[in-house]
Design a protein around this motif. Structure first.
Motif, PDB file in Angstrom:
ATOM      1  N   CYS A 166       0.827  -1.212   0.000  1.00 38.40           N
ATOM      2  CA  CYS A 166       0.000   0.000   0.000  1.00 38.40           C
ATOM      3  C   CYS A 166       0.862   1.263   0.000  1.00 38.40           C
ATOM      4  CB  CYS A 166      -0.983   0.014   1.168  1.00 38.40           C
ATOM      5  SG  CYS A 166      -0.237   0.236   2.765  1.00 38.40           S
ATOM      6  N   ALA A 246      -1.179  -1.788  10.953  1.00 33.63           N
ATOM      7  CA  ALA A 246      -2.296  -2.524  10.338  1.00 33.63           C
ATOM      8  C   ALA A 246      -2.681  -3.734  11.185  1.00 33.63           C
ATOM      9  CB  ALA A 246      -1.915  -2.962   8.934  1.00 33.63           C
ATOM     10  N   SER A 247      -1.660  -4.509  11.584  1.00 35.89           N
ATOM     11  CA  SER A 247      -1.952  -5.711  12.372  1.00 35.89           C
ATOM     12  C   SER A 247      -1.719  -5.499  13.861  1.00 35.89           C
ATOM     13  CB  SER A 247      -1.079  -6.871  11.894  1.00 35.89           C
ATOM     14  OG  SER A 247      -1.402  -7.206  10.575  1.00 35.89           O
TER      15      SER A 247
HETATM   16  C1  LIG Z   1       1.740  -3.648   7.484  1.00 42.50           C
HETATM   17  C2  LIG Z   1       0.523  -3.570   6.610  1.00 42.50           C
HETATM   18  N1  LIG Z   1       0.114  -2.370   6.148  1.00 42.50           N
HETATM   19  C3  LIG Z   1      -0.981  -2.247   5.381  1.00 42.50           C
HETATM   20  C4  LIG Z   1      -1.726  -3.345   5.008  1.00 42.50           C
HETATM   21  C5  LIG Z   1      -2.945  -3.167   4.148  1.00 42.50           C
HETATM   22  O1  LIG Z   1      -4.062  -3.388   4.945  1.00 42.50           O
HETATM   23  P1  LIG Z   1      -5.551  -3.559   4.373  1.00 42.50           P
HETATM   24  O2  LIG Z   1      -5.576  -4.906   3.768  1.00 42.50           O
HETATM   25  O3  LIG Z   1      -6.395  -3.443   5.606  1.00 42.50           O
HETATM   26  O4  LIG Z   1      -5.799  -2.467   3.389  1.00 42.50           O
HETATM   27  C6  LIG Z   1      -1.340  -4.615   5.456  1.00 42.50           C
HETATM   28  C7  LIG Z   1      -2.096  -5.831   5.073  1.00 42.50           C
HETATM   29  O5  LIG Z   1      -1.723  -6.947   5.318  1.00 42.50           O
HETATM   30  C8  LIG Z   1      -0.194  -4.734   6.287  1.00 42.50           C
HETATM   31  O6  LIG Z   1       0.215  -5.932   6.756  1.00 42.50           O
END
Ligand SMILES: Cc1ncc(COP(=O)(O)O)c(C=O)c1O
Length: 472
Positions: A166, A246-247
């Motif tokens: 992302c 995120a996690s």
């Molecule tokens: C560290 C990290 N950032 C961002 C994301 C993107 O998250 P989302 O799937 O909720 O958009 C993830 C997804 O696994 C992630 O592990």
């Protein structure tokens, strides 16, 4: 003679004809064009539900961080909120209230300076939160540069080679140069000094990850802040931190409350988390919060009045169902702090049990043992070296099959588990990653380990020894 005929039952509104063989159920529905005529709802349901059976079982998918089990009461609430558009705050004031309460609760978890006045919003997931937080970093940097009479032509974002995709999306979509800091040989997360060394006056910010996508490891956010404090003292360059939690954002506050990674650190300006990961909600809900009004430029906020009232909005998309927010609030009410702690500690215990069993096998070596996020990552024994070449005479040096072969056999046993190469700078290292989540019980974990034993036996031709993971 039957007492009631099918025709009679149909007239009564009750269709008792055999489900899969009655007229209308035997239909040839075109796959890529719309059919001319309608079918009854039961038939439409079965045609689609049957096709989806081939997807496999979500709870046996250990590849994902996404929530795959919720209580029926939560599912009911989600279905009941699916028709409410979260953006219509005037029409659905109570749903809006629940969103505000979730923000208060999360701001408190993350030690925001003013948890009763949280500056943030719900999102569809972490990616949207990252886009918004990245934009805020860019705007704030532009203001600083303009004030100092400096160029705003080359904004740069410091990310690790282990960053989630992302952030590459953010950089490409919004024309920011990503500066990818390499991971040191033998390590899996960013080194604070390397982060500071990569910064200059064009740096809009640094991304620290609380819970790497690759192996679940927490990055040293406090260490990064310290290195950036030093940089500021030495050069006068101010570089803020955004934490991509995120996690970890809805995991660490419960099982690692002593870990300082959040708004307790002055330099941390914003944080995102996925409600649909360790927030224990089905996809898609996420959260993003800023430290204060100053960190979130007012220019990013839009005010609309065409839904009634005058409400600020800064999310990227406008319409979304209330389900995610309502389910997040359900989990907060239902579990409370103790409940979240229990669920997450259980996942960590399971991950550590699995890591110990896998590390004890002759074939594998564990590189992530679930001590940060409940993630287990492993490679062939002897493969984890700083040179990228397997150790001489090790299992990895002589093995005749790949981890992809193991993953393929696991798939035949019903398990979805990915084998892939580690992040940039360590891409020679092939690993398998298991993400332990709520409802991955000890029993399921043991069945997974038995299947792993069988898969190895099929790969190396030594026989399907399901017990090999339990021998040590
Ligand atoms: C560290 C990290 N950032 C961002 C994301 C993107 O998250 P989302 O799937 O909720 O958009 C993830 C997804 O696994 C992630 O592990």
């Amino acid at each position: 003679m039957p007492k009631y005929s099918s025709a009679q039952s149909l007239q009564d509104g009750l269709d008792v004809r055999p489900q899969f063989s009655r007229d209308g159920a035997v239909v040839d529905i075109p796959r890529r064009r719309m059919a001319e005529s309608s079918v009854d709802p039961e038939t439409a349901y079965h045609v689609i539900a049957d096709e989806l059976m081939l997807d496999g079982h979500a709870r046996l998918n250990v590849a994902t961080f996404g929530t795959t089990w919720m209580e029926p009461q939560a599912e009911k609430l989600m279905a009941e909120a699916a028709d409410k558009n979260l953006v219509d705050r005037d029409e659905y004031p109570q749903t809006a209230q629940l969103e505000d309460r979730c923000l208060d609760i999360i701001a408190d978890f993350w030690n925001a300076p003013e948890p009763d006045n949280p500056i943030g919003c719900s999102t569809i997931g972490s990616s949207e939160g990252c886009m918004l937080a990245g934009m805020a970093l860019k705007w704030r940097w532009k203001e600083r540069q303009e004030k100092a009479g400096k160029s705003t032509a080359n904004p740069k974002l410091i990310v690790g080679a282990n960053v989630q995709v992302c952030w590459h999306k953010f950089c490409r979509y919004w024309e920011v140069e990503p500066v990818e800091v390499p991971i040191r040989p033998g390590e899996t997360t960013l080194h604070p000094e390397d982060v500071a060394a990569a910064c200059d006056e064009d740096t809009i910010g640094v991304i620290g990850i609380l819970g790497s996508t690759f192996d679940g490891a927490y990055e040293d956010i406090a260490g990064m802040a310290k290195a950036l404090d030093k940089l500021e003292i030495e050069t006068g360059t101010y570089v803020p931190i955004h934490v991509d939690a995120a996690s970890g954002g809805l995991f660490a506050p419960f099982v690692d409350p002593e870990l300082v990674w959040d708004f307790r650190i002055e330099r941390v300006q914003s944080i995102n988390a996925s409600g649909h990961k360790y927030g224990l909600v089905y996809p898609g809900v996420g959260w993003v919060l800023w430290r204060n009004e100053e960190a979130r430029p007012e220019g990013l906020v839009f005010r609309v009045d065409y839904l009634g009232g005058d409400h600020p909005t800064m999310s990227l998309n406008f319409t979304k169902p209330g389900s995610g927010v309502v389910a997040q609030y359900y989990q907060f009410v239902r579990l409370g702090y103790e409940g979240f702690k229990r669920v997450h500690q259980h996942s960590r215990d399971i991950a550590q049990m699995m890591a110990a069993a896998i590390d004890g096998m002759d074939e594998f070596e564990v590189i992530a043992d679930g001590s940060d996020l409940p993630v287990v990552a492993f490679c062939f024994k002897g493969a984890n070296t700083t040179s990228g070449k397997p150790k001489k005479d090790s299992y990895a040096a002589n093995v005749q099959y790949t981890l992809n072969d193991v993953a393929d056999w696991m798939k035949q046993g019903g398990w979805a588990v990915p084998a892939y190469n580690f992040c940039a700078d360590r891409e020679n290292l092939e690993i398998i990653r298991i993400v332990v989540r709520n409802a991955f019980s000890r029993d399921l974990a043991q069945m997974f380990l038995m299947e792993l034993g069988r898969a190895v036996g099929r790969c190396d031709g030594t026989g399907e020894d399901a017990g090999r993971a339990f021998r040590h």
